[in-house]
Scaffold this active site. Structure first.
Site, PDB file in Angstrom:
ATOM      1  CG  MET A  84     -24.787 -16.321  12.475  1.00 21.97           C
ATOM      2  SD  MET A  84     -24.960 -14.571  12.664  1.00 21.97           S
ATOM      3  CE  MET A  84     -25.215 -14.454  14.425  1.00 21.97           C
ATOM      4  CB  CYS A  85     -18.665 -17.220  14.691  1.00 25.63           C
ATOM      5  SG  CYS A  85     -19.472 -15.968  15.698  1.00 25.63           S
ATOM      6  NE  ARG A  86     -17.759 -19.902   9.371  1.00 26.65           N
ATOM      7  CZ  ARG A  86     -18.524 -20.870   8.843  1.00 26.65           C
ATOM      8  NH1 ARG A  86     -18.111 -21.510   7.763  1.00 26.65           N
ATOM      9  NH2 ARG A  86     -19.677 -21.193   9.405  1.00 26.65           N
ATOM     10  CG  ASN A 106     -17.067 -14.342  10.268  1.00 26.62           C
ATOM     11  OD1 ASN A 106     -18.104 -14.629  10.857  1.00 26.62           O
ATOM     12  ND2 ASN A 106     -16.737 -14.895   9.105  1.00 26.62           N
TER      13      ASN A 106
END
Length: 234
Positions: A1-3, A41
């Site tokens: 869930m995102c970086r 992502n």
């Protein structure tokens, strides 16, 4: 869930977070190594940096990072002593649009959210948000506390703890900066920092395989200034 990733120190280009390291955010957009939730992502990306104006410059797109032909040139030119960038994997049901893409900004503050949270857990912490997405509501809650006088780290900590109490399944890794400092929370996903001779890197996962990266413990607040790196429990 995102970086996401940030830098504070001597002036560097955004390319130092994105495409120059072996495992920068461009690589992490399609092949993250430490991501616990999701495998790609590709739902947008954004970056922010500080120039002469008190407010940061921000660039956001609702497309995969690798699909923006303008990015390599911009990332080489955009240069600052404080940088923040993020790639997005949208929470199921959340809109894919630029207004839902980090970094969110208010005044001098930039903020990214890696994770997910029930919107009902944060809607009563803010009056309004830029987007209907959960991350925008988290950002609005943090910014509202900044207007009330809290510092960057204090605002992050209060929102994360209160939202986490209301949604036990929330993942609330926040990364924020104000041009002179970085603050980040670890609540459900990974975060690392690396102190170099000319500054400090903070990232969801190491940007390279060089020694020196240190994992931040779960449920912690990380604060970084030019003179100090501190970790304290939430």
């Amino acid at each position: 869930m995102c970086r996401h990733a940030a830098w504070l120190g001597a002036a560097r280009p955004l390319a130092a977070l994105i495409n120059e390291p072996d495992h920068g955010l461009l690589k992490q957009s399609y092949a993250p190594r430490r991501q616990r939730f999701g495998m790609i992502n590709a739902d947008g990306y954004g970056m922010g940096w500080y120039e002469q104006s008190p407010a940061p410059v921000r660039y956001r797109r609702a497309i995969p990072m690798w699909a923006d032909a303008n990015l390599p040139g911009l990332a080489r030119i955009a240069r600052s002593t404080c940088l923040l960038a993020a790639v997005r994997s949208a929470t199921v049901g959340m809109p894919i649009e630029e207004s839902a893409t980090a970094p969110f900004t208010d005044g001098r503050w930039l903020l990214s959210h890696n994770g997910r949270v029930e919107r009902d857990a944060v809607r009563d912490l803010a009056d309004s948000a830029e987007s209907a997405c959960d991350a925008a509501w988290v950002a609005a809650a943090v910014f509202q506390r900044g207007h009330a006088g809290l510092g960057l780290g204090e605002a992050l900590a209060e929102v994360v703890v209160r939202a986490g109490e209301k949604d036990p399944g929330a993942r609330l890794n926040l990364l924020a900066c104000d041009g002179a400092s970085i603050a980040a929370t670890v609540w459900g996903d990974t975060l690392f920092h690396h102190r170099l001779h000319d500054g400090v890197l903070v990232a969801s996962e190491p940007l390279d395989d060089l020694p020196g990266w240190q994992a931040v413990p779960e449920r912690s607040l990380l604060t970084v200034t030019r003179d100090d790196v501190r970790v304290q429990p939430l």
